[in-house]
Structures are given as structure tokens and as C-alpha cells.
Design a protein around this motif. Structure first.
Motif, PDB file in Angstrom:
ATOM      1  N   ASP A 154     -48.912  24.132  20.307  1.00  0.00           N
ATOM      2  CA  ASP A 154     -48.412  25.492  20.058  1.00  0.00           C
ATOM      3  C   ASP A 154     -47.128  25.468  19.229  1.00  0.00           C
ATOM      4  O   ASP A 154     -46.951  26.283  18.310  1.00  0.00           O
ATOM      5  N   GLU A 155     -46.243  24.538  19.555  1.00  0.00           N
ATOM      6  CA  GLU A 155     -44.985  24.441  18.811  1.00  0.00           C
ATOM      7  C   GLU A 155     -45.236  24.035  17.359  1.00  0.00           C
ATOM      8  O   GLU A 155     -44.562  24.520  16.442  1.00  0.00           O
ATOM      9  N   ILE A 156     -46.193  23.142  17.155  1.00  0.00           N
ATOM     10  CA  ILE A 156     -46.547  22.738  15.786  1.00  0.00           C
ATOM     11  C   ILE A 156     -47.065  23.933  15.001  1.00  0.00           C
ATOM     12  O   ILE A 156     -46.707  24.143  13.828  1.00  0.00           O
ATOM     13  N   ASN A 157     -47.907  24.732  15.620  1.00  0.00           N
ATOM     14  CA  ASN A 157     -48.435  25.933  14.960  1.00  0.00           C
ATOM     15  C   ASN A 157     -47.321  26.898  14.590  1.00  0.00           C
ATOM     16  O   ASN A 157     -47.318  27.484  13.499  1.00  0.00           O
ATOM     17  N   ILE A 158     -46.359  27.074  15.505  1.00  0.00           N
ATOM     18  CA  ILE A 158     -45.246  28.005  15.250  1.00  0.00           C
ATOM     19  C   ILE A 158     -44.398  27.530  14.077  1.00  0.00           C
ATOM     20  O   ILE A 158     -44.059  28.296  13.171  1.00  0.00           O
ATOM     21  N   VAL A 159     -44.056  26.241  14.081  1.00  0.00           N
ATOM     22  CA  VAL A 159     -43.223  25.683  13.005  1.00  0.00           C
ATOM     23  C   VAL A 159     -43.950  25.781  11.665  1.00  0.00           C
ATOM     24  O   VAL A 159     -43.364  26.156  10.647  1.00  0.00           O
ATOM     25  N   ALA A 160     -45.240  25.443  11.657  1.00  0.00           N
ATOM     26  CA  ALA A 160     -46.013  25.500  10.422  1.00  0.00           C
ATOM     27  C   ALA A 160     -46.069  26.914   9.874  1.00  0.00           C
ATOM     28  O   ALA A 160     -45.944  27.135   8.660  1.00  0.00           O
TER      29      ALA A 160
END
Length: 291
Positions: A154-160
Motif C-alpha cells: 500500500d505504501e509503495i502504491n501511495i508513493v508511486a
């Protein structure tokens, strides 16, 4: 503005040795008013006044120091960060348009950060950690967001999404930033380094080049030089025409190698006669070299 000139003359600014002294002297230069700044910029652009450039730089050194402090977490020398920022400041002053309806510092901050960014990327790791625009953006933003542990999905998706890059690019940059340079040399026993226990130390490794034979190479080079000298001396025993035939037939580059027929035309003799002269010359050279 007169106060700035007096500071330059009395502070010994160019002879500063320590960083603390540099910061103290730099902060002692007063900030310019908008009117003073415009006056100096006009002198620069219309008269190319070098003194105006100096005063503009000195009055903005405090801003460079302030910006450079924000990059102290990268483990790089603060003096180098400030120096790179100063380069950015000087570039900004040269590129500033007096028709801009902003103060110089608002324009210069982007140039100062740009130069510091380049320095950080070049020196943060032995191998440059970011090369593309997306990687550079990720590097500096992940440094702000990074915490202990890895990002979850989820954090990767947010940063991307926030940075406009792909999830794969986020994961790759996170992986790069999580690695550390490893020393390949043992440290001396008398060196007391607190960080040694946290690093993997390896012995110095020397790779053997099994294809190289220095003794044979030296011998070959010596023989080639010897043979060249012998050939040069042997050529001197030939008459001029025979020398030219041997040189043009065998000692010139391949694409310039001349035929028997061409030599025959040049000397006004038959090709067979040229072949005989060549054969006799080769015999004489062989005897002279072997002697």
C-alpha cells in the motif's frame, strides 16, 4: 551597502580556515533591501560590474548555508555542500533576469538546490544511485519518507501515485538506498572505528591475469627493437634503388604496397628485372642480419 564593503575589507574573508568561522563571517554580512538589490543587479547587467556581483554573492551566503544544512543527513562534508550551493548561487546571479518580478533569493534557491543535488548524487555512494529524472525524484523524496523497515504494498502504491512513477521504480530505488558500500580492505588493528562492527570487512582480493606474461612481453619488445635496428643497419649496405624496392614492396603499409609492374614502370625496366633485384637484396639483408 557600504557596510557590506567594509565587512569584506575588515573580515579577512578569503583567509578563513574553519567552517564555523566561515559561517559566522557569512552571517555577519547584512541582507540587502529590495532597492539595494535592484541597484546592484542593474550595475551587473548594464555595466557588467564585478564589484556588484561580489556584493550580491556575499549578501546571500547565509541563504546557501541555511539550504545546505537541510542536506546534512547524507553524511557528506558540510563545507562541500556549502561550496556546491555557492556555485549554484553564482550561476543564478548570472542567469537572473532583472525583469523578473521576484527577489533574487526566490530565483536562486532552485539553482542552489540543483547543484547540491548533483553533488549528493555523485558522492552518496561509490556508484551513482540515481541517473534518470524519476530516480532523482524518488531518491530525495524517499529520503524524507524513509523509516525503519521496508514499504509495504500500500505504501509503495501511495508513493508511486504521489510522485508519478511506477511501483517497480519505487521498489528498485528503495533497494538501492537500503544497501551500503562495503570496504574490501582490513582496517589496521590500531584504528578505533565504531562503525567497523556494522560493516562486512573482506580481505584485499587480487585477481590473477593468467593471460599476461610480463617477462615474455618484455623479451618480445626487446627483440622487436633489436630486429628493427638490425634491419635499419642492413638496409644501408644496399644501393639506393634496391633500398627503395624493398621499402616499397615490404616495409610500407599494406594498402601502399606496390606491385612489380608498378616498380618496373617507375624504373624503366622489366618486372622480371625488379624481381631479380628484390631477390638479391633480400639475400644481402638476410646475411647482414644474421651476421
Amino acid at each position: 551597502m557600504k557596510n557590506i564593503k567594509n565587512k569584506v575589507l575588515t573580515s579577512g574573508f578569503l583567509n578563513i580556515g574553519s567552517l564555523d568561522t566561515y559561517v559566522r563571517v557569512a552571517n555577519s554580512f547584512p541582507m540587502l533591501t529590495e532597492k539595494q538589490e535592484k541597484s546592484l543587479l542593474n550595475k551587473l547587467f548594464f555595466r557588467n560590474d564585478i564589484e556588484a556581483v561580489k556584493l550580491l554573492i556575499l549578501s546571500h551566503l547565509r541563504f546557501v548555508i541555511y539550504i545546505a544544512k537541510n542536506y546534512s543527513g547524507y553524511g557528506l562534508p558540510k563545507a562541500d555542500l556549502i561550496q556546491e550551493g555557492n556555485i549554484g548561487l553564482m550561476k543564478a546571479i548570472r542567469r537572473f533576469n532583472i525583469n523578473f518580478n521576484v527577489r533574487l533569493v526566490s530565483f536562486a534557491v532552485h539553482w542552489i538546490k540543483s547543484e547540491i543535488h548533483e553533488y549528493v548524487l555523485r558522492n552518496w555512494r561509490i556508484v551513482k544511485v540515481a541517473t534518470t529524472k524519476s530516480q532523482r525524484k524518488l531518491f530525495f523524496n524517499l529520503r524524507k519518507k524513509k523509516r525503519l523497515g521496508w514499504f509495504n504494498t500500500d505504501e509503495i502504491n501511495i508513493v508511486a501515485t504521489q510522485l508519478g512513477v511506477t511501483q517497480r521504480e519505487v521498489q528498485e530505488m528503495e533497494s538501492r538506498m537500503s544497501t551500503q558500500d562495503i570496504t574490501l580492505d582490513y582496517l589496521p588493528n590500531d584504528v578505533n572505528c565504531d562503525y567497523v562492527s556494522n560493516r562486512n570487512l573482506m580481505p584485499t582480493i587480487y585477481l590473477e591475469d593468467k593471460k599476461s606474461n610480463f617477462a615474455l612481453d618484455i623479451e618480445q619488445n626487446n627483440w622487436e627493437r633489436h630486429a628493427t635496428h638490425k634491419l635499419s643497419d642492413a638496409l644501408l649496405i644496399l644501393d639506393e634503388r634496391s633500398q627503395q624496392i624493398i621499402k616499397r614492396r615490404w616495409l610500407y603499409q599494406d594498402h601502399n604496397k606496390i606491385t612489380l609492374q608498378s616498380l618496373a614502370r617507375d624504373y624503366g625496366i622489366s618486372a622480371e628485372r625488379v624481381r631479380q633485384l628484390e631477390k638479391n637484396a633480400m639475400k644481402k639483408l638476410k646475411l647482414a642480419i644474421e651476421a
